[in-house]
Design an enzyme around this catalytic site. Structure first.
Site, PDB file in Angstrom:
ATOM      1  N   HIS A 340      -0.376  33.520 -17.377  1.00 34.29           N
ATOM      2  CA  HIS A 340      -1.356  33.983 -18.348  1.00 34.29           C
ATOM      3  C   HIS A 340      -1.079  35.405 -18.826  1.00 34.29           C
ATOM      4  CE1 HIS A 340      -3.746  30.489 -17.060  1.00 34.29           C
ATOM      5  NE2 HIS A 340      -4.371  30.636 -18.204  1.00 34.29           N
ATOM      6  N   GLY A 341      -0.415  36.206 -18.039  1.00 27.38           N
ATOM      7  CA  GLY A 341      -0.130  37.563 -18.494  1.00 27.38           C
ATOM      8  C   GLY A 341       0.437  38.447 -17.408  1.00 27.38           C
TER       9      GLY A 341
END
Length: 495
Positions: A340-341
């Site tokens: 996701h990041g």
């Protein structure tokens, strides 16, 4: 004349401050023109593929500029590597080609998404002064990277025969309804549909209409409204708000991220349905889940199933003992969080879910040994309790997902625990009346029985085409009246 021409050119070229979105006015014109060309080419497979691919690449160009070249590059590399893998009979050579595909795909993703994260990490560990690179994360790279990987892995395992026509593969990879934010579509589900004749029946019209309208409603009326008018104030500086405000802000964010992401997924499914393609659903009322295991069967289904098939099972799944299974669950969700990041917040979020899945596995195994849990009335009571516990745990995890830093996350939690101030509820309600009613509406809609959704789809399917057009026009007009003048970028656009 020159001024008008320049204005038209500026509208048709990429603007980083105003990327094309499903809920933008430009997309409505783009989609109408696309449908005219697509319907004109509908009787010929090659023409359909060409029209759809050109419009998809242009759509992506309008979303992220010259980064559209990465989609083309990825398509060229994996189309050729997969064919090479399939044709080779030497196991060692095939494996090296697969590793090359994995390295190239993940290398591209890591360069844009994680380079600066590791530079910061090295600076902290070695007290260095390496300057971060000026990188912009290409929109959709996490999604089409996973599609490329699943394609080459499936070809390597000989579960799927690679396509012979490069345009078919480019079409699959660039298919604009799912290009920017998923769902992550498997080639085995999508590519066989390319060769089927284009047929649009009443069911497709009704289902597509329902999904598009529902998706726009979730995004514009619920997600954007709650975010702009309440939640963004809370998360900008949690210490300025009471614990009650912070708690309601977390519940609001749970609705925002669900309605934002599932809204775009619904629109992608609806648009695909109108063009003759059926994409698997990406959400299934996840907040109705009575356990964290069930939640991950209902939330971002395309990602959770991808992680299961291409990470959890290759790690050993549940085949190497209980302890190893728990470790595999934890690692899978940890990596899912990192997907996701490039942030410790996402890694911590993934670790929380991985731990919860491992604990829930112990509960499931215990119930199996006891012959299952109670049924009837007490079974229903336990299910309700399970839904409440699961929802609140997921919301607790969302704090770390949403907060900019660990400090902000712990600040919000501190306010809820030590400065709740329930007596401010009336003042809070008077200040955010519309927001709280929209939140209530969102929860009610989320917990409606599935048969009501199916009934609406069937009803729309019975409406004549002209009637559907009128419904869509009226609905879009209504959305324009409530839509904020400030463009609200989708949350998952950053992933």
């Amino acid at each position: 004349m020159t001024i008008e021409l320049n204005k038209i050119i500026s509208l048709l070229t990429y603007n980083p401050k105003n990327p094309i979105l499903f809920n933008s006015a430009f997309f409505m014109y783009y989609f109408a023109v696309f449908l005219l060309f697509y319907l004109a080419a509908s009787s010929n497979k090659r023409a359909r593929v060409a029209v759809f691919t050109v419009f998809s690449l242009y759509f992506f160009y309008m979303a992220c500029g010259m980064y559209v070249g990465l989609v083309l590059l990825s398509a060229v590399v994996d189309f050729n590597l997969s064919r090479w893998i399939y044709r080779s009979e030497k196991a060692g050579f095939r494996k090296r080609l697969l590793i090359l595909s994995i390295v190239l795909n993940l290398g591209l993703l890591f360069y844009f998404k994680y380079t600066n994260f590791f530079i910061d990490l090295m600076n902290e560990m070695a007290h260095g002064n390496i300057q971060p690179l000026k990188l912009i994360l290409p929109i959709g790279i996490s999604f089409y990277t996973f599609e490329n990987l699943s394609y080459t892995v499936d070809v390597y395992k000989r579960e799927f025969k690679p396509v012979d026509d490069f345009m078919d593969y480019l079409f699959f990879l660039s298919f604009f309804p799912k290009l920017m934010m998923g769902p992550i579509v498997r080639a085995a589900d999508f590519i066989p549909q390319i060769y089927k004749p284009y047929v649009l029946d009443r069911e497709d019209i009704g289902k597509g209409m329902y999904l598009i309208i529902a998706g726009l409603f979730k995004k514009v009326v619920i997600s954007d409204f709650i975010n702009q008018n309440f939640v963004q104030y809370i998360f900008d500086d949690p210490a300025k708000h009471t614990g009650l405000e912070c708690l309601l802000g977390v519940y609001g964010y749970a609705l925002i991220i669900y309605c934002d992401f599932s809204g775009y997924s619904d629109m992608a499914l609806g648009i695909a349905r109108w063009t003759g393609f059926k994409i698997p659903a990406n959400f299934d009322s996840p907040y109705q889940s009575s356990s964290i295991t069930e939640f991950w069967r209902r939330w971002h289904i395309s990602l959770s199933s991808w992680l299961r098939d291409y990470l959890y099972i290759p790690l050993g799944g549940n085949r190497k003992g209980k302890v190893r299974q728990f470790v595999n669950l934890f690692l899978t969700m940890l990596i899912g969080g990192f997907w996701h990041g490039a942030s410790w917040n996402f890694i911590f979020w993934g670790g929380l879910h991985g731990t919860a899945l491992a604990v829930d596995k112990v509960r499931i195994d215990y119930l199996k040994q006891k012959g299952g849990g109670p049924s009837g009335f007490w079974g229903g009571v336990l299910k309700v309790i399970g839904v409440l516990i699961t929802f609140n745990f997921v919301c607790f995890c969302w704090i770390f997902f949403k907060a900019s830093t660990f400090s902000d996350a712990w600040s919000l939690i501190h306010q809820v625990v030590y400065d709740f101030q329930p007596e401010v509820w009336l003042e809070l309600y008077n200040g955010y009346t519309a927001v709280f009613w929209v939140m209530l509406l969102a929860f009610v809609l989320h917990f409606l029985p599935k048969k009501m959704e199916l009934g609406t789809e069937n009803l729309l399917g019975k409406v004549p085409v002209v009637g559907n057009v009128v419904i869509m026009v009226v609905f879009i007009w209504l959305m324009a009246q409530v839509k904020s003048s400030q463009t609200m970028l989708p949350i998952y656009l950053q992933f």
